[in-house]
Design a protein around this motif. Structure first.
Motif, PDB file in Angstrom:
ATOM      1  N   ALA A  23       0.838  -1.208   0.000  1.00  0.00           N
ATOM      2  CA  ALA A  23       0.000   0.000   0.000  1.00  0.00           C
ATOM      3  C   ALA A  23       0.872   1.257   0.000  1.00  0.00           C
ATOM      4  O   ALA A  23       0.588   2.228  -0.717  1.00  0.00           O
ATOM      5  CB  ALA A  23      -0.922  -0.013   1.218  1.00  0.00           C
ATOM      6  N   PHE A  24       1.946   1.244   0.776  1.00  0.00           N
ATOM      7  CA  PHE A  24       2.807   2.420   0.865  1.00  0.00           C
ATOM      8  C   PHE A  24       3.506   2.679  -0.469  1.00  0.00           C
ATOM      9  O   PHE A  24       3.471   3.803  -0.992  1.00  0.00           O
ATOM     10  CB  PHE A  24       3.838   2.222   1.974  1.00  0.00           C
ATOM     11  N   ARG A 224       4.553  11.277   3.840  1.00  0.00           N
ATOM     12  CA  ARG A 224       4.075  11.717   5.156  1.00  0.00           C
ATOM     13  C   ARG A 224       2.639  11.270   5.408  1.00  0.00           C
ATOM     14  O   ARG A 224       2.300  10.819   6.510  1.00  0.00           O
ATOM     15  CB  ARG A 224       4.203  13.235   5.272  1.00  0.00           C
ATOM     16  N   GLU A 225       1.790  11.408   4.399  1.00  0.00           N
ATOM     17  CA  GLU A 225       0.390  11.012   4.543  1.00  0.00           C
ATOM     18  C   GLU A 225       0.252   9.525   4.847  1.00  0.00           C
ATOM     19  O   GLU A 225      -0.686   9.107   5.542  1.00  0.00           O
ATOM     20  CB  GLU A 225      -0.382  11.342   3.266  1.00  0.00           C
ATOM     21  N   ARG A 226       1.166   8.726   4.328  1.00  0.00           N
ATOM     22  CA  ARG A 226       1.101   7.267   4.497  1.00  0.00           C
ATOM     23  C   ARG A 226       1.869   6.781   5.712  1.00  0.00           C
ATOM     24  O   ARG A 226       2.063   5.572   5.882  1.00  0.00           O
ATOM     25  CB  ARG A 226       1.653   6.592   3.237  1.00  0.00           C
ATOM     26  N   GLY A 227       2.342   7.694   6.560  1.00  0.00           N
ATOM     27  CA  GLY A 227       3.003   7.289   7.800  1.00  0.00           C
ATOM     28  C   GLY A 227       4.497   7.121   7.701  1.00  0.00           C
ATOM     29  O   GLY A 227       5.131   6.645   8.653  1.00  0.00           O
ATOM     30  N   GLY A 228       5.096   7.510   6.563  1.00  0.00           N
ATOM     31  CA  GLY A 228       6.535   7.443   6.416  1.00  0.00           C
ATOM     32  C   GLY A 228       7.204   8.712   6.925  1.00  0.00           C
ATOM     33  O   GLY A 228       6.555   9.631   7.441  1.00  0.00           O
ATOM     34  N   THR A 229       8.513   8.782   6.757  1.00  0.00           N
ATOM     35  CA  THR A 229       9.302   9.899   7.244  1.00  0.00           C
ATOM     36  C   THR A 229      10.224  10.407   6.140  1.00  0.00           C
ATOM     37  O   THR A 229      10.837   9.601   5.430  1.00  0.00           O
ATOM     38  CB  THR A 229      10.167   9.469   8.449  1.00  0.00           C
ATOM     39  N   PRO A 249       6.856   3.349   6.824  1.00  0.00           N
ATOM     40  CA  PRO A 249       6.398   3.235   8.218  1.00  0.00           C
ATOM     41  C   PRO A 249       7.123   2.168   9.030  1.00  0.00           C
ATOM     42  O   PRO A 249       7.165   2.247  10.265  1.00  0.00           O
ATOM     43  CB  PRO A 249       4.905   2.902   8.067  1.00  0.00           C
ATOM     44  N   ALA A 250       7.721   1.175   8.362  1.00  0.00           N
ATOM     45  CA  ALA A 250       8.473   0.137   9.064  1.00  0.00           C
ATOM     46  C   ALA A 250       9.935   0.517   9.268  1.00  0.00           C
ATOM     47  O   ALA A 250      10.700  -0.240   9.861  1.00  0.00           O
ATOM     48  CB  ALA A 250       8.380  -1.178   8.296  1.00  0.00           C
ATOM     49  N   GLY A 251      10.341   1.687   8.749  1.00  0.00           N
ATOM     50  CA  GLY A 251      11.706   2.145   8.914  1.00  0.00           C
ATOM     51  C   GLY A 251      12.649   1.792   7.776  1.00  0.00           C
ATOM     52  O   GLY A 251      13.848   2.106   7.840  1.00  0.00           O
TER      53      GLY A 251
END
Length: 263
Positions: A23-24, A224-229, A249-251
């Protein structure tokens, strides 16, 4: 035409949650990701750009311990011989060599600084479309890898190792002040990336790769919207495009590169 030794031909993510990773990266990289049609591949997922396979997402396998994050696959005609050469040069064989049905033969290895990468001899005579040319002048490489980058504690030792393994040479460098230099690598027409000091830059010691995106700012907003950095960037690069370094999001870390669209 045979693929050049050392050319990046595949990129692979070891993901604890394949659904979340899919999804990401579909949102961020613009890929279409589907399960491999080969039952022998055990749920492996293939990412496509413009209908061409460019990367894979696999889950952890007990028989093949996962290495965190993305792995860069480098081409060779003889995996066994080059894997043995890795050991002769002070590196290690971490897994394999083994055959992947309908794909080719591969091994996971590490250089003398313990940076992991993969070796691959593909079965198909067709040239891989996973890695495209630089600079990013057209849309033909959207979704493909366009640059690889080695952060290592010993750049000079890395040049000696990869030079002996693939014939790569140092093809100039860009000074980065107190962070050392950004030294370009390759041989002949193959100029896939660069080497830098992980100690001076405080970057993790690893092979990183950059995927070509259509709009760097929209991509970073999606991260950013998908929880990443967004770890770094966007920074200007030669040719008028921009690059950035992100984490999902998992790093898991990845580079992205592309233009800014007019306001």
């Amino acid at each position: 035409m045979p693929t050049a030794e050392g050319k990046p031909i595949w990129f692979e993510l070891n993901a604890a949650d394949q659904d979340a990773a899919q999804a990401f990266y579909e949102a961020v990289a613009g890929w279409r990701i589907t399960p491999s049609p080969m039952l022998e591949h055990g749920g492996y997922r293939v990412a496509e750009a413009d209908g061409m396979p460019v990367a894979g997402i696999r889950g952890s396998m007990p028989e093949a311990p996962g290495f965190p994050g993305w792995a860069v696959y480098l081409a060779t005609l003889d995996v066994d011989a080059i894997a043995s050469r890795v050991v002769e040069l002070g590196g290690q064989i971490r897994f394999g060599p083994v055959d992947i049905p309908h794909v080719g033969r591969f091994a996971m290895v590490s250089d003398p600084q313990d940076v992991v990468f993969a070796l691959m001899a593909a079965t198909s005579p067709d040239e891989s479309r996973a890695f495209g040319p630089v600079p990013l002048g057209t849309e033909q490489t959207l979704g493909q890898g366009v640059w690889i980058e080695l952060a290592t504690p010993d750049p000079e030792a890395a040049f000696a190792f990869y030079g002996a393994l693939f014939g790569w040479e140092k093809l100039g460098a860009m000074p980065m002040g107190g962070m050392g230099e950004y030294a370009f690598i390759g041989q002949g027409d193959l100029r896939p990336g660069a080497v830098m000091s992980s100690t001076a830059t405080e970057a993790p010691a690893r092979w990183n790769w950059y995927v070509h995106v259509a709009d760097i700012d929209a991509t970073l907003a999606s991260v950013r919207e998908r929880g990443g950095t967004v770890l770094q960037g966007p920074d200007p690069i030669p040719g008028g495009s921009y690059s950035a370094y992100i984490a999902d999001p998992a790093g898991n870390r990845l580079g992205v590169a592309g233009p800014r669209q007019p306001a």
